[in-house]
Design an enzyme around this catalytic site. Structure first.
Site, PDB file in Angstrom:
ATOM      1  N   GLU A 171       0.863  -1.177   0.000  1.00 31.35           N
ATOM      2  CA  GLU A 171       0.000   0.000   0.000  1.00 31.35           C
ATOM      3  C   GLU A 171       0.895   1.220   0.000  1.00 31.35           C
ATOM      4  OE1 GLU A 171      -2.978   0.229   3.115  1.00 31.35           O
ATOM      5  OE2 GLU A 171      -2.725   2.421   3.259  1.00 31.35           O
ATOM      6  N   GLU A 200      -1.836  11.161   3.782  1.00 29.92           N
ATOM      7  CA  GLU A 200      -2.848  10.938   4.813  1.00 29.92           C
ATOM      8  C   GLU A 200      -2.870  12.164   5.721  1.00 29.92           C
ATOM      9  OE1 GLU A 200      -3.611   6.572   6.289  1.00 29.92           O
ATOM     10  OE2 GLU A 200      -1.459   6.947   6.256  1.00 29.92           O
TER      11      GLU A 200
END
Length: 821
Positions: A148, A153
């Protein structure tokens, strides 16, 4: 805004093939090969898929992160040139919140290139927006085995920070992740659009925020795990609510919307600015570079007030000497594609001054060693220099069998750990090692909530320092790495843990010293440490065992006040006084005791007093003398040769040392000769062979006689009469407790006598053993489970005197070894 069609995906596939065949030699001006400018009125479903629900249909309720939202198509809107994903407080089935999530799987799948998006993030405590990528085909297995990539974020409760991360490794809970963050100065991400990007090529991923490089991850960073980032990945855009990272939701801040101006994929890389974002006060030789441009590119640089461009103005790379003022390092240039203006905020830290020493090996510790997985010993400084001229340092041999090797200290002196997070205070450590340059040392602060199996609970904060030199002392400053548990109390720190080369199986040796806390000098001038002196008792005083004496000290502070004076006996705290006159009562124990005191001022600076030595003597009338210990060794005879040595200690039956006793005995092993010497005031006689020998030397010594005019020698009371260099006990002997040992087992204890740490080595025992410490009366003081063949015990809390170590394994092999503290 230009509307890119599906033809770009076909072009991308052609370009990817070209790139892989040409060694990834991108042109200076990269071409867009896939994009969405969100210029329509609905989501382009030739490029994106909606994801709906709470994750339960996928078998991961809460989307695998305990998230609270149900994703709905209605929460995803395209209007006025942007994509809008909105989180709302509304109930859908079992979920209390709704939000939106889209992905490009099977419609935009990529391996290598530049991937970027311009995003305006939302305010809203508890929100967790992200721009990220997942493996399309999972060629190496399910998450996280196939990887991933989190391009960005954002935890909305910290509106000035974003993170870039990779996930990889084994299946949960043995999954792995690592990354870095970027913090804005004087602004928050929700206040404007920012460009978040990665550049991805074989074996390396780079993260950018507004053209600033802030993180790089390479194949070797994930070792020993596989690097799964060499297959097709697709995009995801979402706003999660709550969850493991989002935290507690503030309903009053909802609804809240993430806006996306564009998502673009390029066949090449762009220019960017790189350099250090935090420098020390008056830092010199700091390099800042515009990358991915030709060497003759004309770059105009500006630097903060007080800083000087030493060299490189007008070129892509400059060297800067800083003063004491923070500010932007800015670059303006044309990279051949467009005019670029990049600014990197550089924080110039304040100067720091030493306040507290936790552990420096030459003075009493203010922390207590609780546990090591490797072996820690006190040794002479291997190479004194201007950074560390101390006589004694710690030598730590990392256990190559431990992935997370630990040195654990119990601590009670960190009143508020938030000061280390905000950099009002800093941890420093002097290190001397041959471990590879770039090796990290991590310092972890824990509360009592932390257990070996509940990470990250109770882990208040982690700090990192990096080895930059080999085989010379360097003073390392620890910088904040992360806050694993934001709920951990600032005022409840009970452990400090050093992890040398964490997440590795290396066995390097690290000498360390001067594990200190420093305070930021805020401009009010350097603090002058306090002054302290023990005034009573007098040095070398003697008292009867059990006598209560009053220890007194004078302490003063020229530029402030004394907050406390702490008193120590043999390095162990015996009490604190907070007002003049500084004093404490102490009950004298048998044998020698070193008294010290530490004064702390109102700036938390500390000063150690001089040492005062006292002796506790047993009352009563002595009737005989005997041998209490024999320690053998070698002395340098020059040209590679060694003498044999023996130190024999003589005491009376009350335990008091005997001076001027003549000790005569015989060396054996490599040597075969007699020797004689007189004891000193500590009852110790030093004997040495006349002959010398090269190579491996075995030194055995037996006491034949002891002559003392005042008392008779009673050999039946001897603790030991014969000893050898490996501290091997007789293969069949009656110990002080009546047990008989007939097995071939060996116990080695060293150093003997010992001050703080006692090293233990076992031969012939089962793997799992128990080790007990007993006093001279045979009373058990301490028992520890032990895994052979080696380890150590912290004996710093024991009063000086004679002790026994009793070793017993599962097959009832028993050994008893004597040692002196």
């Amino acid at each position: 805004m230009k509307n890119f069609t599906k033809s770009y995906l076909k072009n991308y596939q052609i370009v990817t093939l070209f790139v892989l065949c040409s060694g990834f030699s991108f042109s200076q001006c990269p071409t867009i090969v896939w994009a969405d400018e969100f210029s329509g009125t609905t989501l382009d479903q030739t490029k994106w898929n909606y994801q709906i629900g709470d994750g339960c249909a996928e078998g991961i309720c809460g989307w695998g992160n305990n998230e609270l939202q149900s994703y709905q198509q209605a929460n995803v809107v395209v209007s006025n040139g942007t994509l809008k994903i909105t989180a709302k407080k509304e109930r859908i089935r079992g979920s209390q919140y709704t939000s939106g999530r889209i992905n490009s799987k099977a419609k935009g799948d990529f391996t290598y290139g530049r991937f970027e998006a311009s995003i305006k993030l939302p305010y809203g405590d508890g929100l967790w927006p992200a721009f990220w990528m997942l493996s399309t085909n999972n060629p190496y297995g399910t998450w996280p085995q196939s990887g991933e990539i989190d391009i960005m974020e954002f935890v909305a409760s910290e509106p000035d920070k974003i993170f870039g991360t990779i996930h990889y490794g084994d299946l949960y809970p043995n999954n792995q992740f690592q990354g870095n963050g970027y913090t804005l100065h004087g602004a928050n991400y929700p206040d404007a659009f920012h460009e978040f990007a990665i550049e991805w090529e074989p074996g390396e991923i780079r993260w950018f925020m507004d053209g600033i490089l802030y993180s790089v991850k390479k194949t070797e960073d994930v070792s020993p795990f596989m690097w799964p980032f060499d297959q097709d990945f697709h995009f995801l855009l979402n706003v999660a609510v709550g969850g493991n990272l989002g935290g507690t939701v503030n309903n009053n801040m909802l609804p809240a919307t993430m806006e996306v101006d564009y998502v673009r994929v390029y066949d090449g890389f762009k220019s960017y600015l790189s350099g250090t974002t935090v420098v020390s006060n008056q830092a010199s030789d700091q390099v800042y570079t515009i990358n991915n441009v030709s060497n003759n590119t004309n770059v105009t640089w500006t630097v903060p007030s007080g800083a000087t461009i030493v060299s490189g103005q007008g070129t892509p790379s400059i060297t800067v000497d800083f003063g004491s003022t923070s500010g932007d390092v800015s670059a303006s240039f044309n990279d051949g594609c467009a005019t670029q203006n990049y600014s990197l905020y550089v924080e110039v830290e304040p100067p720091y001054v030493k306040a507290v020493s936790f552990e420096n090996f030459d003075e009493p510790s203010t922390v207590s060693l609780a546990l090591t997985t490797g072996v820690l010993t006190e040794v002479s400084n291997p190479s004194p220099n201007a950074i560390n001229s101390s006589a004694i340092s710690g030598k730590y041999d990392r256990d190559s069998g431990e992935q997370y090797d630990l040195v654990v200290y119990d601590v009670s002196t960190i009143a508020d750990a938030s000061h280390y997070v905000t950099k009002n205070k800093k941890f420093y450590l002097d290190v001397y090692t041959s471990a590879p340059i770039g090796t990290d040392i991590i310092l972890q602060l824990e509360t009592s909530v932390a257990t070996p199996t509940n990470y990250p609970s109770g882990r208040h904060s982690r700090y990192v320092a990096t080895i930059t030199e080999n085989n010379t002392w360097q003073r390392l400053a620890f910088t904040l790495l992360d806050r694993p548990d934001n709920s951990a109390s600032d005022t409840a720190i009970v452990k400090m843990i050093l992890l040398f080369a964490s997440n590795s199986y290396t066995g390097d040796t690290y000498y360390y010293d001067n594990f200190d806390s420093y305070n930021a000098d805020t401009g009010t001038g350097s603090n002058t440490p306090p002054v302290i002196n023990i005034t009573s008792p007098a040095n070398n005083s003697s008292f009867s065992e059990g006598t209560t004496i009053n220890i007194t000290a004078d302490a003063s502070d020229s530029d402030g006040s004394i907050t406390q004076v702490e008193f120590f006996a043999n390095g162990n705290s015996i009490g604190v006084d907070t007002s003049q006159p500084y004093a404490i009562d102490y009950i004298v124990t048998l044998g020698a005791t070193e008294l010290t005191a530490v004064a702390t001022d109102d700036d938390n600076a500390t000063t150690n007093s001089q040492s005062v030595n006292i002796t506790g003597q047993t009352t009563g009338e002595a009737t005989s003398i005997h041998v209490s210990s024999i320690v053998t060794g070698t002395a340098n005879a020059g040209k590679g040769s060694k003498y044999g040595t023996a130190n024999v200690t003589i005491v009376d039956n009350l335990g008091n040392p005997i001076a001027n006793a003549q000790v005569t005995g015989t060396f054996s092993g490599t040597f075969n000769e007699s020797a004689s010497a007189y004891t000193n005031s500590n009852g110790s006689a030093a004997l040495q062979t006349q002959a010398s020998s090269k190579g491996t030397v075995t030194v055995n010594f037996c006491v034949d006689s002891v002559v003392y005019s005042a008392l008779p020698y009673e050999p039946s009371n001897n603790t030991v009469t014969c000893s050898n260099s490996s501290a091997r006990l007789a293969s069949q002997s009656n110990d002080a407790f009546g047990s008989t040992e007939t097995r071939t087992t060996v116990v080695k204890v060293y150093p003997n006598p010992a001050k703080k740490l006692l090293q233990i080595s076992l031969e012939g025992f089962e793997k799992h053993t128990s080790i007990s410490i007993l006093n001279s009366n045979g009373i058990e003081l301490y028992t520890k489970e032990f895994i052979a063949p080696k380890g150590q015990l912290d004996i710093s809390s024991l009063p000086n005197g004679l002790y026994f170590i009793k070793v017993q394994d599962q097959k009832h092999n028993v050994k008893v070894m004597r040692f002196i503290k």
